[in-house]
Write an enzyme that holds these catalytic residues in place. Structure first.
Site, PDB file in Angstrom:
ATOM      1  N   HIS A 123     -23.789 -22.564 -21.795  1.00  0.00           N
ATOM      2  CA  HIS A 123     -22.878 -22.989 -23.207  1.00  0.00           C
ATOM      3  C   HIS A 123     -21.472 -22.658 -22.645  1.00  0.00           C
ATOM      4  O   HIS A 123     -20.636 -23.080 -23.630  1.00  0.00           O
ATOM      5  CB  HIS A 123     -23.364 -22.080 -24.322  1.00  0.00           C
ATOM      6  N   MET A 163     -18.502 -26.723 -18.957  1.00  0.00           N
ATOM      7  CA  MET A 163     -17.791 -27.890 -19.692  1.00  0.00           C
ATOM      8  C   MET A 163     -18.726 -28.645 -20.375  1.00  0.00           C
ATOM      9  O   MET A 163     -18.308 -29.171 -21.378  1.00  0.00           O
ATOM     10  CB  MET A 163     -17.196 -28.915 -18.845  1.00  0.00           C
ATOM     11  N   GLU A 210     -24.930 -12.034 -19.272  1.00  0.00           N
ATOM     12  CA  GLU A 210     -26.272 -11.460 -20.166  1.00  0.00           C
ATOM     13  C   GLU A 210     -27.610 -11.966 -19.573  1.00  0.00           C
ATOM     14  O   GLU A 210     -28.512 -11.310 -19.838  1.00  0.00           O
ATOM     15  CB  GLU A 210     -25.908 -12.018 -21.523  1.00  0.00           C
ATOM     16  N   LEU A 211     -27.700 -13.104 -18.831  1.00  0.00           N
ATOM     17  CA  LEU A 211     -28.834 -13.810 -18.592  1.00  0.00           C
ATOM     18  C   LEU A 211     -28.689 -14.403 -17.228  1.00  0.00           C
ATOM     19  O   LEU A 211     -28.098 -15.540 -17.346  1.00  0.00           O
ATOM     20  CB  LEU A 211     -29.339 -14.373 -19.704  1.00  0.00           C
ATOM     21  N   LEU A 226     -29.905 -16.706 -14.904  1.00  0.00           N
ATOM     22  CA  LEU A 226     -31.151 -17.837 -15.016  1.00  0.00           C
ATOM     23  C   LEU A 226     -32.042 -17.836 -13.704  1.00  0.00           C
ATOM     24  O   LEU A 226     -33.059 -18.585 -13.914  1.00  0.00           O
ATOM     25  CB  LEU A 226     -30.463 -19.180 -15.657  1.00  0.00           C
ATOM     26  N   LEU A 280     -30.093 -31.827 -17.532  1.00  0.00           N
ATOM     27  CA  LEU A 280     -28.834 -32.510 -17.054  1.00  0.00           C
ATOM     28  C   LEU A 280     -28.878 -32.782 -15.480  1.00  0.00           C
ATOM     29  O   LEU A 280     -28.775 -31.682 -14.702  1.00  0.00           O
ATOM     30  CB  LEU A 280     -27.787 -31.978 -17.476  1.00  0.00           C
ATOM     31  N   GLY A 281     -28.954 -33.847 -14.847  1.00  0.00           N
ATOM     32  CA  GLY A 281     -28.838 -33.915 -13.633  1.00  0.00           C
ATOM     33  C   GLY A 281     -27.484 -34.476 -13.212  1.00  0.00           C
ATOM     34  O   GLY A 281     -26.444 -34.234 -13.548  1.00  0.00           O
ATOM     35  N   SER A 282     -27.411 -35.416 -12.151  1.00  0.00           N
ATOM     36  CA  SER A 282     -26.246 -35.831 -11.698  1.00  0.00           C
ATOM     37  C   SER A 282     -26.212 -37.394 -11.066  1.00  0.00           C
ATOM     38  O   SER A 282     -27.228 -37.441 -10.361  1.00  0.00           O
ATOM     39  CB  SER A 282     -25.630 -34.733 -10.784  1.00  0.00           C
ATOM     40  N   SER A 283     -25.334 -37.963 -10.933  1.00  0.00           N
ATOM     41  CA  SER A 283     -25.503 -39.243 -10.265  1.00  0.00           C
ATOM     42  C   SER A 283     -25.766 -39.099  -8.722  1.00  0.00           C
ATOM     43  O   SER A 283     -25.821 -40.149  -7.971  1.00  0.00           O
ATOM     44  CB  SER A 283     -24.245 -40.045 -10.187  1.00  0.00           C
ATOM     45  N   CYS A 284     -25.315 -38.014  -8.023  1.00  0.00           N
ATOM     46  CA  CYS A 284     -25.710 -37.568  -6.647  1.00  0.00           C
ATOM     47  C   CYS A 284     -27.339 -37.560  -6.417  1.00  0.00           C
ATOM     48  O   CYS A 284     -27.563 -37.605  -5.199  1.00  0.00           O
ATOM     49  CB  CYS A 284     -25.254 -36.494  -6.214  1.00  0.00           C
ATOM     50  N   TYR A 341     -27.954 -29.925  -2.951  1.00  0.00           N
ATOM     51  CA  TYR A 341     -27.791 -29.941  -4.536  1.00  0.00           C
ATOM     52  C   TYR A 341     -28.556 -30.982  -5.282  1.00  0.00           C
ATOM     53  O   TYR A 341     -29.373 -30.997  -6.238  1.00  0.00           O
ATOM     54  CB  TYR A 341     -26.329 -29.921  -4.708  1.00  0.00           C
ATOM     55  N   LYS A 344     -31.481 -31.453  -7.866  1.00  0.00           N
ATOM     56  CA  LYS A 344     -31.650 -32.099  -9.320  1.00  0.00           C
ATOM     57  C   LYS A 344     -32.753 -32.904  -9.129  1.00  0.00           C
ATOM     58  O   LYS A 344     -33.351 -33.282 -10.374  1.00  0.00           O
ATOM     59  CB  LYS A 344     -30.096 -32.840  -9.250  1.00  0.00           C
ATOM     60  N   HIS A 374     -12.945 -31.475  -9.355  1.00  0.00           N
ATOM     61  CA  HIS A 374     -13.107 -32.844  -9.390  1.00  0.00           C
ATOM     62  C   HIS A 374     -11.393 -33.704  -9.451  1.00  0.00           C
ATOM     63  O   HIS A 374     -10.776 -33.115  -9.736  1.00  0.00           O
ATOM     64  CB  HIS A 374     -13.864 -33.407 -10.372  1.00  0.00           C
ATOM     65  N   ARG A 396      -1.862 -31.552 -10.240  1.00  0.00           N
ATOM     66  CA  ARG A 396      -0.828 -31.838  -9.359  1.00  0.00           C
ATOM     67  C   ARG A 396       0.338 -32.788 -10.076  1.00  0.00           C
ATOM     68  O   ARG A 396       1.602 -32.411  -9.978  1.00  0.00           O
ATOM     69  CB  ARG A 396      -1.352 -32.861  -8.221  1.00  0.00           C
TER      70      ARG A 396
HETATM   71  N1  LIG Z   1     -18.810 -31.919 -14.358  1.00  0.00           N
HETATM   72  C1  LIG Z   1     -19.173 -33.334 -14.021  1.00  0.00           C
HETATM   73  O1  LIG Z   1     -18.306 -34.100 -13.638  1.00  0.00           O
HETATM   74  C2  LIG Z   1     -20.754 -33.655 -13.822  1.00  0.00           C
HETATM   75  C3  LIG Z   1     -21.131 -34.600 -13.560  1.00  0.00           C
HETATM   76  C4  LIG Z   1     -22.501 -35.190 -13.453  1.00  0.00           C
HETATM   77  C5  LIG Z   1     -23.218 -34.114 -13.973  1.00  0.00           C
HETATM   78  N2  LIG Z   1     -23.005 -32.822 -14.391  1.00  0.00           N
HETATM   79  C6  LIG Z   1     -23.984 -31.953 -14.625  1.00  0.00           C
HETATM   80  O2  LIG Z   1     -23.746 -31.204 -15.906  1.00  0.00           O
HETATM   81  C7  LIG Z   1     -24.297 -30.119 -15.791  1.00  0.00           C
HETATM   82  C8  LIG Z   1     -23.218 -29.026 -16.282  1.00  0.00           C
HETATM   83  O3  LIG Z   1     -21.997 -29.239 -15.423  1.00  0.00           O
HETATM   84  P1  LIG Z   1     -20.610 -28.500 -15.885  1.00  0.00           P
HETATM   85  O4  LIG Z   1     -19.691 -29.334 -15.366  1.00  0.00           O
HETATM   86  O5  LIG Z   1     -20.542 -28.212 -17.192  1.00  0.00           O
HETATM   87  O6  LIG Z   1     -20.563 -27.178 -14.937  1.00  0.00           O
HETATM   88  P2  LIG Z   1     -20.054 -25.763 -15.198  1.00  0.00           P
HETATM   89  O7  LIG Z   1     -18.782 -26.186 -16.031  1.00  0.00           O
HETATM   90  O8  LIG Z   1     -19.663 -25.340 -13.814  1.00  0.00           O
HETATM   91  O9  LIG Z   1     -20.888 -24.918 -16.083  1.00  0.00           O
HETATM   92  C9  LIG Z   1     -22.090 -24.610 -15.600  1.00  0.00           C
HETATM   93  C10 LIG Z   1     -22.561 -23.419 -16.460  1.00  0.00           C
HETATM   94  O10 LIG Z   1     -23.861 -22.722 -15.878  1.00  0.00           O
HETATM   95  C11 LIG Z   1     -23.685 -21.356 -15.749  1.00  0.00           C
HETATM   96  N3  LIG Z   1     -24.501 -20.869 -14.805  1.00  0.00           N
HETATM   97  C12 LIG Z   1     -24.244 -21.177 -13.403  1.00  0.00           C
HETATM   98  N4  LIG Z   1     -25.525 -20.293 -12.875  1.00  0.00           N
HETATM   99  C13 LIG Z   1     -25.942 -19.381 -13.667  1.00  0.00           C
HETATM  100  C14 LIG Z   1     -27.017 -18.504 -13.776  1.00  0.00           C
HETATM  101  N5  LIG Z   1     -27.481 -18.060 -12.534  1.00  0.00           N
HETATM  102  N6  LIG Z   1     -27.130 -17.799 -14.632  1.00  0.00           N
HETATM  103  C15 LIG Z   1     -26.741 -18.383 -15.935  1.00  0.00           C
HETATM  104  N7  LIG Z   1     -25.922 -19.045 -15.969  1.00  0.00           N
HETATM  105  C16 LIG Z   1     -25.264 -20.025 -14.983  1.00  0.00           C
HETATM  106  C17 LIG Z   1     -22.129 -21.088 -15.358  1.00  0.00           C
HETATM  107  O11 LIG Z   1     -21.830 -19.667 -15.904  1.00  0.00           O
HETATM  108  P3  LIG Z   1     -20.623 -19.045 -14.838  1.00  0.00           P
HETATM  109  O12 LIG Z   1     -19.482 -20.219 -14.692  1.00  0.00           O
HETATM  110  O13 LIG Z   1     -20.318 -17.732 -15.536  1.00  0.00           O
HETATM  111  O14 LIG Z   1     -21.272 -19.151 -13.615  1.00  0.00           O
HETATM  112  C18 LIG Z   1     -21.465 -22.192 -16.297  1.00  0.00           C
HETATM  113  O15 LIG Z   1     -21.092 -21.712 -17.446  1.00  0.00           O
HETATM  114  C19 LIG Z   1     -24.919 -29.543 -14.148  1.00  0.00           C
HETATM  115  O16 LIG Z   1     -26.181 -29.801 -14.175  1.00  0.00           O
HETATM  116  C20 LIG Z   1     -24.262 -30.768 -13.532  1.00  0.00           C
HETATM  117  O17 LIG Z   1     -24.942 -31.206 -12.377  1.00  0.00           O
HETATM  118  C21 LIG Z   1     -21.575 -32.565 -14.235  1.00  0.00           C
END
Ligand SMILES: NC(=O)c1ccc[n+]([C@@H]2O[C@H](COP(=O)([O-])OP(=O)(O)OC[C@H]3O[C@@H](n4cnc5c(N)ncnc54)[C@H](OP(=O)(O)O)[C@@H]3O)[C@@H](O)[C@H]2O)c1
Length: 329
Positions: free
Chosen positions: A14, A17, A41-42, A44, A108-112, A139, A143, A186, A194
């Site tokens: 939570h 992003m 706290e947890l 995962l 939630l996955g990803s386009s990769c 990665y 996914k 990204h 920039r």
């Molecule tokens: N951003 C993009 O452009 C994009 C595009 C396609 C798909 N997605 C997918 O959307 C999902 C979320 O992405 P996001 O961009 O929101 O990533 P993010 O901002 O890095 O958020 C991921 C969250 O997961 C937490 N987390 C990671 N490892 C953990 C663990 N071992 N235990 C507990 N919490 C953990 C992180 O906490 P900490 O930061 O404290 O580690 C962070 O709050 C992912 O599955 C990603 O593949 C994102």
């Protein structure tokens, strides 16, 4: 079946992003019983801790937006961490959700997940039809395993236990809460940073790697959150009609893409950067086009609301407020 506003919903990740946007969306819809835990706290990846969490909280639904996420450099440098941590998080959450009676889960996955040479725009049925991009293969494999975990639990326990675990595959996302790390962000946050620094330092030009001609698709993160809740709430009969037990994921894209040159111009405008924008064609371009086919979701009458220009303006406002916080370093 539409969820009751008092349903207990666990949003994993939570503070990320996407997870934070899902919490905003659920709260705006009136959901009042959202459960969260920070990484501290947890953890995962810790099976016993995840089991104890589900035993204590007994959520009814789960949004799985926690993941170890990073750019090419991080994926190349830490492949073991990317595959291990993501597999563990998914396996722990999906299994403990099942064991503790969670009926609805969204992964939630990803386009990769799609092959490097998948026909463009990439359709859901391109999954497992070819070799993945090597830089983030570990990665992507994790996914794909997440999708297959959801499908396998549905296939084995869907009828007997009434579970319904779904998956969405987002295109490139941007918006509040993005990562502005100088080496590990990204394209949109990297350009915002920039251009902002060029504006503040009155630099006459910003030079961007490559030719500016590759095309990429971008979705504002609040649209992604809206799509996530939309898919979670879709009637099961409709979801089952649109998907297959062994191909159940749904793409979430904006529907159209832009060139990197168009994107750079739009970011420059959002920041009101007055200098010139130039390209360095001696640097690599990457794939010529990466674009999701989102017609399945469009046929279900879901469309994104935030066009790129408006999304960039909102993102820049948040960058200005938060750029000095440690989170953005
Ligand atoms: N951003 C993009 O452009 C994009 C595009 C396609 C798909 N997605 C997918 O959307 C999902 C979320 O992405 P996001 O961009 O929101 O990533 P993010 O901002 O890095 O958020 C991921 C969250 O997961 C937490 N987390 C990671 N490892 C953990 C663990 N071992 N235990 C507990 N919490 C953990 C992180 O906490 P900490 O930061 O404290 O580690 C962070 O709050 C992912 O599955 C990603 O593949 C994102």
């Amino acid at each position: 079946m539409t969820s009751n506003l008092q349903s207990k919903i666990y949003v994993a990740g939570h503070r990320g992003m996407v997870g934070s946007a899902i919490v905003r969306n659920l709260e705006a819809k009136g959901f009042t019983n959202i459960v969260t835990r920070t990484h501290v706290e947890l953890d995962l990846t810790n099976q016993a801790a995840v089991e104890a969490f589900f035993e204590t909280e007994k959520p009814e639904q789960v949004y799985l937006a926690a993941a170890k996420v990073g750019g090419i450099h991080a994926n190349n440098t830490f492949p073991a961490e990317f595959i291990y941590q993501n597999l563990m998080m998914e396996a722990n959450i999906i299994h403990q959700a099942f064991v503790h009676g969670v009926k609805k889960l969204l992964f939630l996955g990803s386009s990769c997940i799609y092959p490097k040479l998948a026909p463009q725009p990439m359709r859901e049925d391109a999954l497992l039809t070819g070799k993945l991009e090597s830089t983030n293969e570990p990665y992507a494999i994790a996914k794909i395993a997440g999708i297959k975990l959801c499908e396998s639990y549905n296939r084995q326990y869907g009828q007997s236990h009434g579970i319904d675990y779904r998956s969405v595959m987002p295109t490139n996302l941007y918006g509040p809460g993005d990562n502005y790390h100088p080496e590990n962000s990204h394209v949109i946050p990297a350009l915002i940073r920039r251009f902002h620094e060029a504006k503040v330092n009155q630099l006459p030009e910003v030079v961007i790697w490559g030719t500016g001609t590759p095309r990429r698709e971008f979705l504002y993160v609040d649209d992604m959150a809206a799509a996530s809740v939309f898919v979670m709430e879709l009637d099961k009969v409709i979801y089952d009609q649109q998907t297959d037990p062994m191909q159940s994921h749904i793409n979430v894209g904006f529907g159209s893409d832009v060139t990197i040159a168009e994107l750079a111009k739009a970011v420059g405008n959002a920041i009101d950067y007055q200098g010139s924008i130039n390209f360095d064609p001696s640097k690599p371009d990457g794939a010529p086009r990466k674009w999701m086919n989102s017609s399945l979701l469009a046929n279900l009458n879901w469309t994104p609301l935030v066009p790129l220009r408006a999304g960039l303006a909102l993102t820049y406002q948040e960058y200005l407020v938060n750029k000095d916080k440690k989170y953005f370093e």
